[in-house]
Motif scaffolding. Structure first.
Motif, PDB file in Angstrom:
ATOM      1  N   LEU A 193      31.915 -43.719  -6.847  1.00  0.00           N
ATOM      2  CA  LEU A 193      33.291 -43.224  -6.944  1.00  0.00           C
ATOM      3  C   LEU A 193      33.520 -42.486  -8.263  1.00  0.00           C
ATOM      4  CD1 LEU A 193      35.383 -46.201  -5.476  1.00  0.00           C
ATOM      5  CD2 LEU A 193      35.192 -43.900  -4.500  1.00  0.00           C
ATOM      6  N   ALA A 194      32.807 -42.923  -9.298  1.00  0.00           N
ATOM      7  CA  ALA A 194      32.976 -42.306 -10.621  1.00  0.00           C
ATOM      8  C   ALA A 194      32.449 -40.872 -10.682  1.00  0.00           C
ATOM      9  CB  ALA A 194      32.286 -43.167 -11.682  1.00  0.00           C
ATOM     10  N   LEU A 195      31.771 -40.428  -9.616  1.00  0.00           N
ATOM     11  CA  LEU A 195      31.345 -39.026  -9.561  1.00  0.00           C
ATOM     12  C   LEU A 195      32.520 -38.079  -9.335  1.00  0.00           C
ATOM     13  CD1 LEU A 195      28.185 -39.299  -7.220  1.00  0.00           C
ATOM     14  CD2 LEU A 195      28.151 -38.617  -9.631  1.00  0.00           C
ATOM     15  N   GLU A 196      33.701 -38.640  -9.042  1.00  0.00           N
ATOM     16  CA  GLU A 196      34.817 -37.807  -8.586  1.00  0.00           C
ATOM     17  C   GLU A 196      35.129 -36.582  -9.450  1.00  0.00           C
ATOM     18  OE1 GLU A 196      38.256 -39.854  -7.142  1.00  0.00           O
ATOM     19  OE2 GLU A 196      38.984 -37.987  -6.264  1.00  0.00           O
ATOM     20  N   PRO A 197      35.194 -36.695 -10.789  1.00  0.00           N
ATOM     21  CA  PRO A 197      35.503 -35.482 -11.559  1.00  0.00           C
ATOM     22  C   PRO A 197      34.483 -34.367 -11.330  1.00  0.00           C
ATOM     23  CG  PRO A 197      35.677 -37.448 -12.929  1.00  0.00           C
ATOM     24  CD  PRO A 197      35.086 -37.895 -11.639  1.00  0.00           C
ATOM     25  N   THR A 198      33.204 -34.731 -11.243  1.00  0.00           N
ATOM     26  CA  THR A 198      32.172 -33.726 -10.981  1.00  0.00           C
ATOM     27  C   THR A 198      32.373 -33.097  -9.604  1.00  0.00           C
ATOM     28  OG1 THR A 198      30.715 -35.223 -12.191  1.00  0.00           O
ATOM     29  CG2 THR A 198      29.684 -33.345 -11.080  1.00  0.00           C
ATOM     30  N   VAL A 199      32.667 -33.942  -8.620  1.00  0.00           N
ATOM     31  CA  VAL A 199      32.887 -33.433  -7.263  1.00  0.00           C
ATOM     32  C   VAL A 199      34.089 -32.502  -7.241  1.00  0.00           C
ATOM     33  CG1 VAL A 199      33.418 -34.063  -4.876  1.00  0.00           C
ATOM     34  CG2 VAL A 199      31.854 -35.493  -6.219  1.00  0.00           C
ATOM     35  N   ALA A 200      35.175 -32.909  -7.915  1.00  0.00           N
ATOM     36  CA  ALA A 200      36.388 -32.090  -7.925  1.00  0.00           C
ATOM     37  C   ALA A 200      36.094 -30.720  -8.538  1.00  0.00           C
ATOM     38  CB  ALA A 200      37.497 -32.803  -8.699  1.00  0.00           C
ATOM     39  N   GLY A 201      35.269 -30.692  -9.589  1.00  0.00           N
ATOM     40  CA  GLY A 201      34.882 -29.424 -10.195  1.00  0.00           C
ATOM     41  C   GLY A 201      34.056 -28.578  -9.234  1.00  0.00           C
ATOM     42  N   ALA A 202      33.122 -29.230  -8.547  1.00  0.00           N
ATOM     43  CA  ALA A 202      32.253 -28.497  -7.612  1.00  0.00           C
ATOM     44  C   ALA A 202      33.052 -27.909  -6.457  1.00  0.00           C
ATOM     45  CB  ALA A 202      31.160 -29.427  -7.078  1.00  0.00           C
ATOM     46  N   ALA A 203      34.155 -28.570  -6.085  1.00  0.00           N
ATOM     47  CA  ALA A 203      34.926 -28.112  -4.921  1.00  0.00           C
ATOM     48  C   ALA A 203      35.413 -26.673  -5.081  1.00  0.00           C
ATOM     49  CB  ALA A 203      36.106 -29.052  -4.671  1.00  0.00           C
ATOM     50  N   THR A 204      35.722 -26.278  -6.315  1.00  0.00           N
ATOM     51  CA  THR A 204      36.244 -24.911  -6.523  1.00  0.00           C
ATOM     52  C   THR A 204      35.254 -23.851  -6.048  1.00  0.00           C
ATOM     53  OG1 THR A 204      35.338 -24.864  -8.761  1.00  0.00           O
ATOM     54  CG2 THR A 204      37.616 -25.563  -8.539  1.00  0.00           C
ATOM     55  N   ILE A 238      27.766 -41.023   1.618  1.00  0.00           N
ATOM     56  CA  ILE A 238      28.853 -40.284   2.256  1.00  0.00           C
ATOM     57  C   ILE A 238      30.045 -40.124   1.301  1.00  0.00           C
ATOM     58  CG2 ILE A 238      29.922 -42.336   3.340  1.00  0.00           C
ATOM     59  CD1 ILE A 238      29.803 -38.734   4.773  1.00  0.00           C
ATOM     60  N   VAL A 239      30.165 -41.032   0.333  1.00  0.00           N
ATOM     61  CA  VAL A 239      31.368 -41.058  -0.511  1.00  0.00           C
ATOM     62  C   VAL A 239      31.621 -39.732  -1.257  1.00  0.00           C
ATOM     63  CG1 VAL A 239      32.498 -42.238  -2.444  1.00  0.00           C
ATOM     64  CG2 VAL A 239      31.349 -43.580  -0.661  1.00  0.00           C
ATOM     65  N   PRO A 240      30.592 -39.134  -1.917  1.00  0.00           N
ATOM     66  CA  PRO A 240      30.863 -37.848  -2.584  1.00  0.00           C
ATOM     67  C   PRO A 240      31.295 -36.746  -1.599  1.00  0.00           C
ATOM     68  CG  PRO A 240      28.784 -38.788  -3.350  1.00  0.00           C
ATOM     69  CD  PRO A 240      29.225 -39.623  -2.200  1.00  0.00           C
ATOM     70  N   PHE A 241      30.821 -36.826  -0.369  1.00  0.00           N
ATOM     71  CA  PHE A 241      31.235 -35.828   0.622  1.00  0.00           C
ATOM     72  C   PHE A 241      32.695 -36.047   1.046  1.00  0.00           C
ATOM     73  CE2 PHE A 241      26.563 -35.857   1.278  1.00  0.00           C
ATOM     74  CZ  PHE A 241      26.313 -34.510   1.051  1.00  0.00           C
ATOM     75  N   GLN A 242      33.082 -37.314   1.128  1.00  0.00           N
ATOM     76  CA  GLN A 242      34.502 -37.599   1.414  1.00  0.00           C
ATOM     77  C   GLN A 242      35.374 -37.020   0.298  1.00  0.00           C
ATOM     78  OE1 GLN A 242      34.207 -41.903   1.466  1.00  0.00           O
ATOM     79  NE2 GLN A 242      33.819 -42.015   3.667  1.00  0.00           N
ATOM     80  N   GLN A 243      34.925 -37.223  -0.946  1.00  0.00           N
ATOM     81  CA  GLN A 243      35.680 -36.693  -2.093  1.00  0.00           C
ATOM     82  C   GLN A 243      35.706 -35.170  -2.071  1.00  0.00           C
ATOM     83  OE1 GLN A 243      33.305 -38.601  -5.153  1.00  0.00           O
ATOM     84  NE2 GLN A 243      34.841 -40.215  -5.487  1.00  0.00           N
ATOM     85  N   LEU A 244      34.580 -34.565  -1.697  1.00  0.00           N
ATOM     86  CA  LEU A 244      34.522 -33.105  -1.628  1.00  0.00           C
ATOM     87  C   LEU A 244      35.512 -32.588  -0.584  1.00  0.00           C
ATOM     88  CD1 LEU A 244      33.052 -30.468  -2.518  1.00  0.00           C
ATOM     89  CD2 LEU A 244      31.464 -30.844  -0.618  1.00  0.00           C
ATOM     90  N   ALA A 245      35.552 -33.225   0.582  1.00  0.00           N
ATOM     91  CA  ALA A 245      36.481 -32.801   1.642  1.00  0.00           C
ATOM     92  C   ALA A 245      37.924 -32.918   1.150  1.00  0.00           C
ATOM     93  CB  ALA A 245      36.257 -33.635   2.903  1.00  0.00           C
ATOM     94  N   LEU A 246      38.222 -34.023   0.490  1.00  0.00           N
ATOM     95  CA  LEU A 246      39.582 -34.244  -0.031  1.00  0.00           C
ATOM     96  C   LEU A 246      39.975 -33.160  -1.034  1.00  0.00           C
ATOM     97  CD1 LEU A 246      42.093 -36.100  -0.634  1.00  0.00           C
ATOM     98  CD2 LEU A 246      40.656 -37.220  -2.367  1.00  0.00           C
ATOM     99  N   HIS A 247      39.127 -32.918  -2.033  1.00  0.00           N
ATOM    100  CA  HIS A 247      39.483 -31.965  -3.087  1.00  0.00           C
ATOM    101  C   HIS A 247      39.499 -30.528  -2.578  1.00  0.00           C
ATOM    102  CE1 HIS A 247      39.972 -34.625  -6.491  1.00  0.00           C
ATOM    103  NE2 HIS A 247      39.027 -35.374  -5.940  1.00  0.00           N
ATOM    104  N   LEU A 248      38.563 -30.216  -1.699  1.00  0.00           N
ATOM    105  CA  LEU A 248      38.530 -28.859  -1.159  1.00  0.00           C
ATOM    106  C   LEU A 248      39.760 -28.610  -0.283  1.00  0.00           C
ATOM    107  CD1 LEU A 248      37.012 -26.212  -1.025  1.00  0.00           C
ATOM    108  CD2 LEU A 248      35.568 -27.177   0.794  1.00  0.00           C
ATOM    109  N   ALA A 249      40.165 -29.608   0.487  1.00  0.00           N
ATOM    110  CA  ALA A 249      41.374 -29.460   1.317  1.00  0.00           C
ATOM    111  C   ALA A 249      42.584 -29.189   0.425  1.00  0.00           C
ATOM    112  CB  ALA A 249      41.585 -30.716   2.160  1.00  0.00           C
ATOM    113  N   ARG A 250      42.693 -29.947  -0.661  1.00  0.00           N
ATOM    114  CA  ARG A 250      43.833 -29.739  -1.572  1.00  0.00           C
ATOM    115  C   ARG A 250      43.809 -28.333  -2.158  1.00  0.00           C
ATOM    116  NH1 ARG A 250      43.682 -35.570  -4.707  1.00  0.00           N
ATOM    117  NH2 ARG A 250      45.221 -36.639  -3.404  1.00  0.00           N
TER     118      ARG A 250
END
Lengths: 351, 351
Positions: free
Chosen positions: B193-204, B320-332
């Motif tokens: 779950l702590a990968l979230e900031p990295t995932v949020a950055g990658a989503a852009t 699967i968790v980082p992909f869930q985060q990616l879907a969430l941030h990319l949707a936003r």
């Protein structure tokens, strides 16, 4: 047969699409002995479960056979994941299992290994291939050739419908009947091939499409899968197949009027079961091309009607043809060569 | 637990993603009795073949279980096509078959009917659901709750990983062992779950992508399928999952540097088996995001490394968790609300 001009893009694929009725007639004339011989030996073993292993286009033929086995033979069936026996070294108990490998080339190492391990684990193994004497054919206890003749386009067409027909004949031989007038297939095929000018016209509509969704249910679901694969490998677009039911469980969110939808709605249960999907597509304002019954085709933006009264179990052999033509014409419009897609070879070796 | 602000887009999905380690801990503490009771009754019947039926996200949990059953129980397994028993009225001989239905809601009529028919045809039926007392749970001989708690976002997250863990525990109870330190899952989950900031950055990076390809093999293939579904339903893009082997059999033609590729390459066999795919992607100049081992992540354009030494069989629950985060941030980023995707409802009724 006219010798195709191999330098013209898609010449091989066009010739092989057109040859299909002839290939089916050959299989019906010369292929039955091998099918019946295999069926006799399978019946002697009275399998209780059927597993099918295949890759790519042949995997869609295996999926068609899975529906036939479940519905007509009343046996549970599954599509095997070759990697469990290869990469993971699984050694399942396969007594009472009929294991069928389906492959145009008969050369993919992971399928060969799956049949080899399967046989050692007690399964009765059958190879359905377009390549007698291939490694898959050699490793299996029983081999059934699909008699499509050499296939030279990387995009498989005639070997696919020949696999479908072979698997149909095998299932019917196993239950000792033949419910449909298969001898009419070549004539029906000629009628479907005559849709080509209409398909070529429709192709212009998708010249700039980047993504498509393809859907069908039951026996028509393998057609949707194979249509999507043809479009991906020849036109480099993202064509995504879903069973009608799965589409409503999530992926429907991505459909809007900018995403063309292709549906497979033949006469019979498969077409009827797609009615809720068509209704939902209409509410969404989706752009729909339908290959299927006259009634279903009449309701689509672009309708491609199959001949009337085609029995549902045979319909997959025919309904894929307009999609093959669509892939061919769309590839040409987009300036790609469907006979030699980038990054692909005719025989793919996966382990 | 903090009450999510339901008016902010994706607030429910974000909360449910974050709750996962807690849900797994609850299942490990309170769910084992039901699993072990079911396992005892299954062992008594000594099934020889396993069929799984499910739709949407739960179908990916069923696929994970299929790999576990084949590799660890040594039994042939298949994913059932509900339409054969519903639309086509097939009545297969299911003696010696273990039939497992997997569903968050337990409410899809075609799954309920499949278990009902399956039970009448001799199968031992088990419902794995997040809804005790649901129609699927009622119709099955044995019910196992996944204890994820109410799930309110239409995009399923915590119910998926709870289904995976329940199916893992069931298979391990059936073979009378537990090979992996499952008690460590909640801690590993917190690390992921702590990968979230990295995932949020990658989503852009994917803000304007229209299509994506997702790939994995073996145990990681269900992750690829589920990641693609999350991206489709929340971001309305065409995300297409392929097993690494199938990708090389045709769809690879559509990959060029304009099509982002997401790969799942955990430690172990699944990651190793993806090496030829990574090599081919590198030759094509593809843009690759990898969730997986440190070594695999280091070679990707965007690498998201999982904690070290995660046992492969448990890895799908985490990867699967980082992909869930990616879907969430990319949707936003794209201005959609993943809690309420257009055209979808939480319970999908297919027949």
């Amino acid at each position: 047969m006219v010798q195709p001009e191999t330098t013209s893009p898609g010449a091989l694929m066009a010739a092989e699409i057109a040859e299909q009725p002839e290939a089916w007639a050959r299989l019906l004339a010369d292929g039955r002995a091998a099918v019946e011989d295999a069926a006799r030996q399978v019946r002697r073993r009275s399998p209780r479960f059927v597993l099918l292993v295949a890759r790519g286009t042949s995997d869609h033929a295996a999926l068609y056979a899975k529906y036939l086995v479940e519905v007509r033979l009343g046996l549970p069936a599954g599509l095997g994941s070759p990697s469990t026996m290869t990469a993971y070294g699984s050694r399942p108990d396969l007594r009472d299992v009929l294991l069928i490998g389906v492959s145009q080339s008969g050369g993919s190492p992971d399928l060969v290994r799956s049949l080899e391990v399967g046989r050692a684990q007690g399964a009765l193994t059958v190879a359905v291939t377009n390549s007698p004497g291939s490694p898959l054919d050699e490793v299996a206890e029983l081999g059934i050739p699909v008699l499509a003749g050499p296939e030279r386009s990387v995009a498989a067409t005639k070997s696919y419908t020949a696999e479908l027909l072979t698997l149909y004949l095998l299932v019917e031989a196993l239950r000792g009947t033949e419910a449909e007038p298969v001898h009419r297939l070549p004539d029906w095929g000629a009628e479907v091939l005559a849709l080509e000018p209409t398909v070529a016209g429709a192709a212009t509509r998708y010249r700039y499409a980047q993504r498509m969704v393809v859907t069908g249910r039951g026996y028509a679901y393998p057609t949707a899968r194979e249509a999507a694969l043809k479009l991906m490998e020849t036109c480099y677009l993202s064509a995504h197949a879903f069973s009608g039911a799965d589409l409503l469980h999530g992926p429907f969110a991505m459909i809007d009027p900018q995403v063309p939808v292709l549906t497979v709605a033949p006469e019979g249960v498969a077409g009827q079961a797609l009615a809720p999907v068509h209704a939902q597509l209409a509410r969404t304002g989706a752009d729909v091309l339908t290959v299927g019954s006259r009634a279903a085709a009449a309701q689509a933006t672009v309708g491609l009607a199959l001949p009337a009264n085609i029995p549902e179990a045979l319909s997959p052999i025919l309904e894929i043809v307009p999609f093959q033509q669509l892939a061919l014409h769309l590839a040409r419009l987009r300036g790609t060569n469907p006979d030699h897609p980038r990054n692909l070879h005719k025989v793919t070796e996966t382990h």
